[in-house]
Write a protein that holds these residues in place. Structure first.
Motif, PDB file in Angstrom:
ATOM      1  N   ARG A  67       0.506  -1.387  -0.039  1.00 33.75           N
ATOM      2  CA  ARG A  67       0.018  -0.231   0.077  1.00 33.75           C
ATOM      3  C   ARG A  67       0.757   1.045   0.178  1.00 33.75           C
ATOM      4  O   ARG A  67       0.517   2.728  -0.618  1.00 33.75           O
ATOM      5  CB  ARG A  67      -0.959   0.004   0.824  1.00 33.75           C
ATOM      6  N   GLU A  68       2.053   1.366   0.591  1.00 29.63           N
ATOM      7  CA  GLU A  68       2.358   2.657   0.735  1.00 29.63           C
ATOM      8  C   GLU A  68       3.563   2.407  -0.500  1.00 29.63           C
ATOM      9  O   GLU A  68       3.767   3.694  -1.158  1.00 29.63           O
ATOM     10  CB  GLU A  68       3.844   2.218   2.130  1.00 29.63           C
ATOM     11  N   LYS A  69       3.869   1.452  -1.272  1.00 34.86           N
ATOM     12  CA  LYS A  69       4.099   1.505  -2.192  1.00 34.86           C
ATOM     13  C   LYS A  69       3.876   2.477  -2.996  1.00 34.86           C
ATOM     14  O   LYS A  69       3.929   3.163  -3.899  1.00 34.86           O
ATOM     15  CB  LYS A  69       4.481   0.205  -2.651  1.00 34.86           C
ATOM     16  N   LEU A  70       1.979   2.118  -3.490  1.00 35.57           N
ATOM     17  CA  LEU A  70       1.278   2.721  -3.876  1.00 35.57           C
ATOM     18  C   LEU A  70       0.967   3.937  -3.836  1.00 35.57           C
ATOM     19  O   LEU A  70       0.829   4.899  -4.903  1.00 35.57           O
ATOM     20  CB  LEU A  70      -0.265   1.378  -4.594  1.00 35.57           C
ATOM     21  N   VAL A  71       0.478   4.294  -2.405  1.00 34.56           N
ATOM     22  CA  VAL A  71       0.538   5.188  -2.504  1.00 34.56           C
ATOM     23  C   VAL A  71       1.800   6.574  -3.169  1.00 34.56           C
ATOM     24  O   VAL A  71       1.400   7.971  -3.299  1.00 34.56           O
ATOM     25  CB  VAL A  71       0.653   5.921  -0.480  1.00 34.56           C
ATOM     26  N   GLU A  72       3.133   6.276  -2.402  1.00 30.39           N
ATOM     27  CA  GLU A  72       4.516   6.206  -3.117  1.00 30.39           C
ATOM     28  C   GLU A  72       4.100   6.808  -4.415  1.00 30.39           C
ATOM     29  O   GLU A  72       4.387   8.011  -5.012  1.00 30.39           O
ATOM     30  CB  GLU A  72       5.390   5.616  -2.745  1.00 30.39           C
ATOM     31  N   GLY A  78       3.005  10.264  -9.441  1.00 27.48           N
ATOM     32  CA  GLY A  78       2.320  10.822 -10.479  1.00 27.48           C
ATOM     33  C   GLY A  78       2.474   9.361 -11.477  1.00 27.48           C
ATOM     34  O   GLY A  78       2.517   9.547 -12.422  1.00 27.48           O
ATOM     35  N   LEU A  79       2.687   8.194 -10.712  1.00 26.21           N
ATOM     36  CA  LEU A  79       2.793   7.172 -11.252  1.00 26.21           C
ATOM     37  C   LEU A  79       1.488   6.113 -11.124  1.00 26.21           C
ATOM     38  O   LEU A  79       1.188   5.765 -13.095  1.00 26.21           O
ATOM     39  CB  LEU A  79       4.093   5.914 -11.332  1.00 26.21           C
ATOM     40  N   GLY A 105       1.056   1.725 -14.599  1.00 25.93           N
ATOM     41  CA  GLY A 105       1.613   2.491 -13.072  1.00 25.93           C
ATOM     42  C   GLY A 105       1.889   2.270 -12.354  1.00 25.93           C
ATOM     43  O   GLY A 105       2.403   1.723 -11.372  1.00 25.93           O
ATOM     44  N   ASN A 106       0.678   0.965 -12.136  1.00 21.78           N
ATOM     45  CA  ASN A 106       0.951  -0.147 -10.216  1.00 21.78           C
ATOM     46  C   ASN A 106       1.945  -0.910 -10.544  1.00 21.78           C
ATOM     47  O   ASN A 106       2.067  -1.305  -9.646  1.00 21.78           O
ATOM     48  CB  ASN A 106      -0.772  -0.712 -10.267  1.00 21.78           C
ATOM     49  N   TYR A 107       2.157  -1.666 -11.782  1.00 23.41           N
ATOM     50  CA  TYR A 107       3.120  -2.413 -11.912  1.00 23.41           C
ATOM     51  C   TYR A 107       4.173  -2.241 -11.355  1.00 23.41           C
ATOM     52  O   TYR A 107       5.142  -2.738 -10.995  1.00 23.41           O
ATOM     53  CB  TYR A 107       2.522  -3.079 -13.267  1.00 23.41           C
ATOM     54  N   ALA A 108       4.571  -0.955 -12.314  1.00 22.72           N
ATOM     55  CA  ALA A 108       5.499   0.153 -12.102  1.00 22.72           C
ATOM     56  C   ALA A 108       6.259   0.585 -10.422  1.00 22.72           C
ATOM     57  O   ALA A 108       7.047   0.547  -9.892  1.00 22.72           O
ATOM     58  CB  ALA A 108       5.841   0.914 -13.248  1.00 22.72           C
ATOM     59  N   ALA A 109       4.843   0.689  -9.928  1.00 20.87           N
ATOM     60  CA  ALA A 109       5.350   1.305  -8.294  1.00 20.87           C
ATOM     61  C   ALA A 109       5.500  -0.070  -7.922  1.00 20.87           C
ATOM     62  O   ALA A 109       5.900   0.351  -6.652  1.00 20.87           O
ATOM     63  CB  ALA A 109       4.386   2.055  -7.942  1.00 20.87           C
ATOM     64  N   LEU A 110       4.742  -1.321  -7.640  1.00 22.66           N
ATOM     65  CA  LEU A 110       5.154  -2.105  -6.730  1.00 22.66           C
ATOM     66  C   LEU A 110       6.621  -3.192  -6.793  1.00 22.66           C
ATOM     67  O   LEU A 110       6.505  -3.671  -6.443  1.00 22.66           O
ATOM     68  CB  LEU A 110       3.857  -3.425  -7.460  1.00 22.66           C
ATOM     69  N   ALA A 111       6.688  -3.139  -8.129  1.00 21.21           N
ATOM     70  CA  ALA A 111       7.556  -4.425  -8.669  1.00 21.21           C
ATOM     71  C   ALA A 111       8.865  -3.920  -9.858  1.00 21.21           C
ATOM     72  O   ALA A 111       9.084  -4.354 -10.442  1.00 21.21           O
ATOM     73  CB  ALA A 111       6.805  -5.458  -9.676  1.00 21.21           C
ATOM     74  N   GLU A 163       0.735  11.236 -21.672  1.00 26.08           N
ATOM     75  CA  GLU A 163       2.599  11.441 -22.452  1.00 26.08           C
ATOM     76  C   GLU A 163       3.184  11.617 -20.991  1.00 26.08           C
ATOM     77  O   GLU A 163       4.055  11.224 -20.616  1.00 26.08           O
ATOM     78  CB  GLU A 163       2.439  12.418 -23.437  1.00 26.08           C
ATOM     79  N   GLU A 164       2.311  12.851 -20.034  1.00 27.61           N
ATOM     80  CA  GLU A 164       3.655  12.890 -18.591  1.00 27.61           C
ATOM     81  C   GLU A 164       3.455  11.848 -17.778  1.00 27.61           C
ATOM     82  O   GLU A 164       4.760  11.648 -17.397  1.00 27.61           O
ATOM     83  CB  GLU A 164       2.036  14.006 -17.981  1.00 27.61           C
ATOM     84  N   ARG A 165       2.335  11.353 -17.852  1.00 28.31           N
ATOM     85  CA  ARG A 165       2.652   9.971 -16.982  1.00 28.31           C
ATOM     86  C   ARG A 165       3.350   8.848 -17.631  1.00 28.31           C
ATOM     87  O   ARG A 165       4.118   8.556 -16.655  1.00 28.31           O
ATOM     88  CB  ARG A 165       1.008   9.381 -16.769  1.00 28.31           C
ATOM     89  N   VAL A 166       3.253   8.389 -18.718  1.00 25.88           N
ATOM     90  CA  VAL A 166       4.151   7.535 -19.740  1.00 25.88           C
ATOM     91  C   VAL A 166       5.638   8.007 -19.729  1.00 25.88           C
ATOM     92  O   VAL A 166       6.978   7.465 -19.219  1.00 25.88           O
ATOM     93  CB  VAL A 166       3.772   7.769 -21.152  1.00 25.88           C
ATOM     94  N   ARG A 167       5.951   9.516 -19.274  1.00 26.32           N
ATOM     95  CA  ARG A 167       6.996   9.655 -18.970  1.00 26.32           C
ATOM     96  C   ARG A 167       7.948   9.727 -17.640  1.00 26.32           C
ATOM     97  O   ARG A 167       8.599   8.960 -17.145  1.00 26.32           O
ATOM     98  CB  ARG A 167       7.298  11.776 -19.433  1.00 26.32           C
TER      99      ARG A 167
END
Ligand code: ATP
Length: 257
Positions: A19-24, A29-30, A80-86, A110-114
């Motif tokens: 949860r902390e990883k996702l909140v972070e 902005g991921l 975004g979720n996968y990147a933030a978690l793993a 495009e901002e979030r992709v970057r």
């Protein structure tokens, strides 16, 4: 509270850390708010499964590893979720398989992709398609949901994705790709439509796939192909439902898990 503040002795330490990883990830902005909700749905299924990788998940993860080794052009699709978690696990998987990572988003800006691209670069992911890659569209997916890189998902023969929307999974399968999907919810359209459904949590699943790639590397193509041919996704899904049913039956009869 940050990840560092959660006592390791807390019975739900790993869950709270995620949860902390996702909140972070959300603050960076991921992750989008919808992603936080999707995580909650996944958590509920993981709770029922006892937060461990069952045999049906290990079977699917082993076949996914075989598909990485057999495919001409495997791609790891990351949201975004996968990147933030793993991020570390994605880096290890890309390094072990040589498969490029493509940032591919349902709620695309495009901002979030970057941001996700830079976050993954910061975590050592080297083989990653740039945000300004040449784009094309997944047939049948209108709006920004359908944008993919021509040298990435568009030309892939095998795509691993995680925590994904059912429409997009279905469109990739209809486009002729073999798709392995990490999704804790066996009812979801993603789980039902994927070629290989990994009913497991994204971090555990990715670690397991990396281990299986290491185990299977060096096996003959014939042996790997046999693994894939013998794999039955319907059976694996049935086993996932049955594991949930068994745990719920036990809880229902005893009042405890
Ligand atoms: P579908 O569109 O495929 O029918 P859905 O509406 O549930 O499914 P989303 O809302 O995009 O699709 O949710 C993504 C899926 O990812 C959810 O089914 C959820 O159970 C699952 N999920 C969430 N977090 C994780 C995680 N950490 N690991 C694995 N699966 C997860």
């Amino acid at each position: 509270m940050t990840g560092n503040d959660i006592p390791k002795s807390h019975p739900r330490y790993h869950s709270l850390l995620k949860r902390e990883k996702l909140v972070e990830g959300f603050k960076l902005g991921l992750v989008v708010p919808q992603g936080l909700i999707a995580h909650g749905r996944g958590e509920a299924f993981d709770y029922i499964l006892g937060e461990r990788s069952h045999d049906f998940a290990l079977q699917a993860e082993r076949v996914t590893a075989a598909l990485f080794l057999l495919s001409k052009k495997p791609v790891i699709s990351v949201n975004g979720n996968y990147a933030a978690l793993a991020p570390e696990e994605i880096e290890a998987l890309s390094r072990e398989t040589g498969a490029p990572v493509e940032v591919n988003l349902f709620h695309r800006t495009e901002e979030r992709v970057r941001r996700i691209y830079e976050f993954l670069l910061d975590h050592g992911v080297e083989n990653i398609l740039p945000p300004d890659c040449e784009k094309t569209r997944v047939p049948g997916l209108e709006s920004k949901r359908g944008i993919v890189c021509r040298d990435g998902i568009a030309s892939a023969d095998f795509v691993l994705l995680a925590i994904e929307d059912g429409d997009r999974t279905e469109a990739l399968v209809s486009w002729g790709k073999r798709v392995a999907a990490i999704d804790l919810n066996p009812f979801s359209r993603t789980a039902q439509k994927a070629t290989v459904t990994i009913v497991d949590e994204a971090i555990r699943a990715t670690r397991n796939i990396v281990e299986f790639v290491r185990e299977l590397r060096g096996r003959s193509r014939d042996e790997l192909s046999r693994l894939v041919e013998d794999y039955d996704n319907r059976r694996v899904l049935s086993m996932a439902f049955k594991a949930m049913l068994d745990r719920l039956s036990l809880a229902a009869s005893k009042g405890v898990l």
